[in-house]
Design a protein around this motif. Structure first.
Motif, mmCIF file in Angstrom:
data_model
loop_
_atom_site.group_PDB
_atom_site.id
_atom_site.type_symbol
_atom_site.label_atom_id
_atom_site.label_comp_id
_atom_site.label_asym_id
_atom_site.label_seq_id
_atom_site.Cartn_x
_atom_site.Cartn_y
_atom_site.Cartn_z
ATOM 1 N N LYS A 34 0.947 -1.209 0.247
ATOM 2 C CA LYS A 34 0.337 -0.233 -0.155
ATOM 3 C C LYS A 34 0.718 1.181 0.301
ATOM 4 O O LYS A 34 2.218 1.234 0.344
ATOM 5 C CB LYS A 34 -0.942 -0.095 1.566
ATOM 6 N N GLY A 35 0.657 2.218 -0.330
ATOM 7 C CA GLY A 35 0.648 3.438 -0.242
ATOM 8 C C GLY A 35 -0.181 4.769 -0.571
ATOM 9 O O GLY A 35 -1.365 4.567 -0.612
ATOM 10 N N THR A 36 0.695 5.808 -0.227
ATOM 11 C CA THR A 36 -0.631 6.657 -0.009
ATOM 12 C C THR A 36 0.206 8.016 -1.252
ATOM 13 O O THR A 36 1.325 8.786 -1.343
ATOM 14 C CB THR A 36 -0.637 7.821 1.223
ATOM 15 N N LEU A 37 -0.697 8.453 -1.961
ATOM 16 C CA LEU A 37 0.047 9.055 -3.099
ATOM 17 C C LEU A 37 -0.456 10.959 -3.054
ATOM 18 O O LEU A 37 -0.775 11.371 -2.841
ATOM 19 C CB LEU A 37 -1.390 9.883 -4.384
ATOM 20 N N SER A 38 1.240 11.764 -2.813
ATOM 21 C CA SER A 38 1.133 12.799 -2.966
ATOM 22 C C SER A 38 1.528 13.027 -4.126
ATOM 23 O O SER A 38 2.302 13.217 -4.978
ATOM 24 C CB SER A 38 1.996 13.016 -1.798
ATOM 25 N N GLY A 39 0.732 14.963 -4.282
ATOM 26 C CA GLY A 39 1.238 15.309 -5.700
ATOM 27 C C GLY A 39 3.151 16.079 -6.143
ATOM 28 O O GLY A 39 3.498 16.073 -4.941
ATOM 29 N N ARG A 40 3.033 16.258 -6.857
ATOM 30 C CA ARG A 40 3.956 17.315 -7.417
ATOM 31 C C ARG A 40 4.492 17.560 -8.600
ATOM 32 O O ARG A 40 3.044 18.035 -9.602
ATOM 33 C CB ARG A 40 5.554 15.612 -7.935
ATOM 34 N N GLN A 41 4.803 18.882 -8.825
ATOM 35 C CA GLN A 41 5.206 19.605 -9.512
ATOM 36 C C GLN A 41 3.793 20.838 -10.065
ATOM 37 O O GLN A 41 3.458 20.932 -10.596
ATOM 38 C CB GLN A 41 4.996 18.627 -11.034
ATOM 39 N N GLY A 42 2.956 20.573 -8.517
ATOM 40 C CA GLY A 42 1.859 21.618 -8.512
ATOM 41 C C GLY A 42 0.648 21.537 -8.816
ATOM 42 O O GLY A 42 -0.549 21.687 -8.259
ATOM 43 N N TYR A 43 0.644 19.300 -8.676
ATOM 44 C CA TYR A 43 -0.348 19.182 -8.992
ATOM 45 C C TYR A 43 -0.682 18.289 -7.029
ATOM 46 O O TYR A 43 0.205 18.220 -6.962
ATOM 47 C CB TYR A 43 0.114 17.377 -9.779
ATOM 48 N N ASN A 44 -1.945 18.500 -7.136
ATOM 49 C CA ASN A 44 -3.559 18.242 -5.824
ATOM 50 C C ASN A 44 -3.615 16.679 -6.426
ATOM 51 O O ASN A 44 -4.556 16.577 -6.444
ATOM 52 C CB ASN A 44 -4.277 19.151 -5.403
ATOM 53 N N VAL A 45 -2.440 15.704 -5.855
ATOM 54 C CA VAL A 45 -2.821 14.678 -5.794
ATOM 55 C C VAL A 45 -2.622 13.030 -4.424
ATOM 56 O O VAL A 45 -2.071 13.614 -4.390
ATOM 57 C CB VAL A 45 -2.063 13.955 -6.610
ATOM 58 N N THR A 46 -4.158 12.822 -4.734
ATOM 59 C CA THR A 46 -4.291 12.355 -3.113
ATOM 60 C C THR A 46 -4.987 11.165 -3.025
ATOM 61 O O THR A 46 -5.272 10.800 -4.203
ATOM 62 C CB THR A 46 -4.741 13.228 -2.108
ATOM 63 N N GLY A 47 -5.073 10.221 -1.766
ATOM 64 C CA GLY A 47 -5.961 8.813 -1.943
ATOM 65 C C GLY A 47 -4.399 7.348 -1.552
ATOM 66 O O GLY A 47 -3.422 7.914 -1.498
ATOM 67 N N THR A 48 -5.371 6.573 -1.721
ATOM 68 C CA THR A 48 -4.652 5.239 -1.062
ATOM 69 C C THR A 48 -5.030 4.289 -2.593
ATOM 70 O O THR A 48 -5.261 4.539 -3.280
ATOM 71 C CB THR A 48 -5.359 4.227 -0.226
ATOM 72 N N VAL A 49 -3.586 3.560 -2.839
ATOM 73 C CA VAL A 49 -3.302 2.517 -3.760
ATOM 74 C C VAL A 49 -3.009 1.531 -3.157
ATOM 75 O O VAL A 49 -2.168 1.711 -2.231
ATOM 76 C CB VAL A 49 -1.662 3.419 -4.535
ATOM 77 N N LYS A 50 -2.663 0.198 -3.652
ATOM 78 C CA LYS A 50 -2.920 -0.852 -3.363
ATOM 79 C C LYS A 50 -1.771 -1.995 -4.948
ATOM 80 O O LYS A 50 -2.286 -1.444 -5.903
ATOM 81 C CB LYS A 50 -3.692 -1.632 -2.698
ATOM 82 N N VAL A 51 -1.041 -1.958 -4.082
ATOM 83 C CA VAL A 51 -0.219 -3.294 -5.250
ATOM 84 C C VAL A 51 -0.790 -4.341 -5.131
ATOM 85 O O VAL A 51 -0.541 -5.535 -3.873
ATOM 86 C CB VAL A 51 0.680 -3.198 -5.771
ATOM 87 N N LYS A 52 -1.573 -5.468 -5.451
ATOM 88 C CA LYS A 52 -1.842 -6.913 -5.182
ATOM 89 C C LYS A 52 -1.914 -7.584 -6.019
ATOM 90 O O LYS A 52 -1.953 -7.321 -7.461
ATOM 91 C CB LYS A 52 -3.833 -6.946 -5.000
ATOM 92 N N LYS A 53 -1.657 -9.212 -6.015
ATOM 93 C CA LYS A 53 -1.003 -10.374 -6.373
ATOM 94 C C LYS A 53 -2.311 -11.365 -5.683
ATOM 95 O O LYS A 53 -2.810 -11.539 -5.017
ATOM 96 C CB LYS A 53 -0.130 -11.113 -5.900
ATOM 97 N N VAL A 54 -3.635 -11.483 -7.186
ATOM 98 C CA VAL A 54 -4.643 -11.808 -7.074
ATOM 99 C C VAL A 54 -3.979 -13.435 -8.074
ATOM 100 O O VAL A 54 -4.157 -12.879 -9.143
ATOM 101 C CB VAL A 54 -5.677 -11.101 -7.161
ATOM 102 N N ASP A 55 -4.375 -14.420 -7.195
ATOM 103 C CA ASP A 55 -4.764 -16.114 -8.675
ATOM 104 C C ASP A 55 -3.771 -15.467 -9.703
ATOM 105 O O ASP A 55 -3.502 -15.628 -11.420
ATOM 106 C CB ASP A 55 -5.884 -15.619 -9.864
ATOM 107 N N GLY A 56 -1.624 -14.549 -9.463
ATOM 108 C CA GLY A 56 -0.897 -15.133 -10.675
ATOM 109 C C GLY A 56 -1.615 -13.796 -11.210
ATOM 110 O O GLY A 56 0.014 -13.584 -11.761
#
Length: 137
Positions: A34-56
């Protein structure tokens, strides 16, 4: 690692009890980062991301709290991976990100080993600009 019969039986009972209670075994935690997005270059980007492995298969999930800066509209938004705030060429997972708010799931192409990277990026491919970063744990 070697287990005695008693240790093996104890592990089996613990796994069975965990499954019966509907909980996920601790060993399965390595299949989700998991991770939490933070904006760069003056962009306002937020939210949670997940990288999941499911069924290969590996999937990137933008959670329902994901919001991309509504005031900006870069031409060529992508999701990819890297480390040290450096995008890894060849880690792009789709052709164009059009989702600006809310939950979305993307399948990672089989040739990309996400375990090699510790950050997820939202970036503008055309101008080679990182718009948001989520450190993955």
């Amino acid at each position: 690692m070697t287990f005695t019969r008693r240790q093996f039986a104890g592990l089996t009972l613990a796994a069975t009890a965990t499954a019966a209670l509907g909980a996920t075994p601790a060993l399965a935690g390595s299949d989700v980062r998991k991770g939490t997005l933070s904006g760069r270059q003056g962009y306002n980007v937020t939210g949670t991301v997940k990288v999941k492995k499911v069924d290969g298969k590996t999937k990137v999930v933008l959670a329902d709290d994901y919001v991309f800066d509504p005031a900006k509209n870069p031409p060529d938004i992508k999701i990819g991976f890297g480390s040290g705030e450096k995008y890894a060429k060849g880690s792009k997972i789709h052709d164009k990100l059009t989702v600006k708010k809310g939950e979305a799931t993307f399948e990672v192409p089989a040739g990309i080993d996400t375990d090699k990277y510790d950050e997820l990026y939202i970036y503008c491919e055309q101008f080679t600009v990182i718009l948001a970063v989520a450190p993955l744990k």
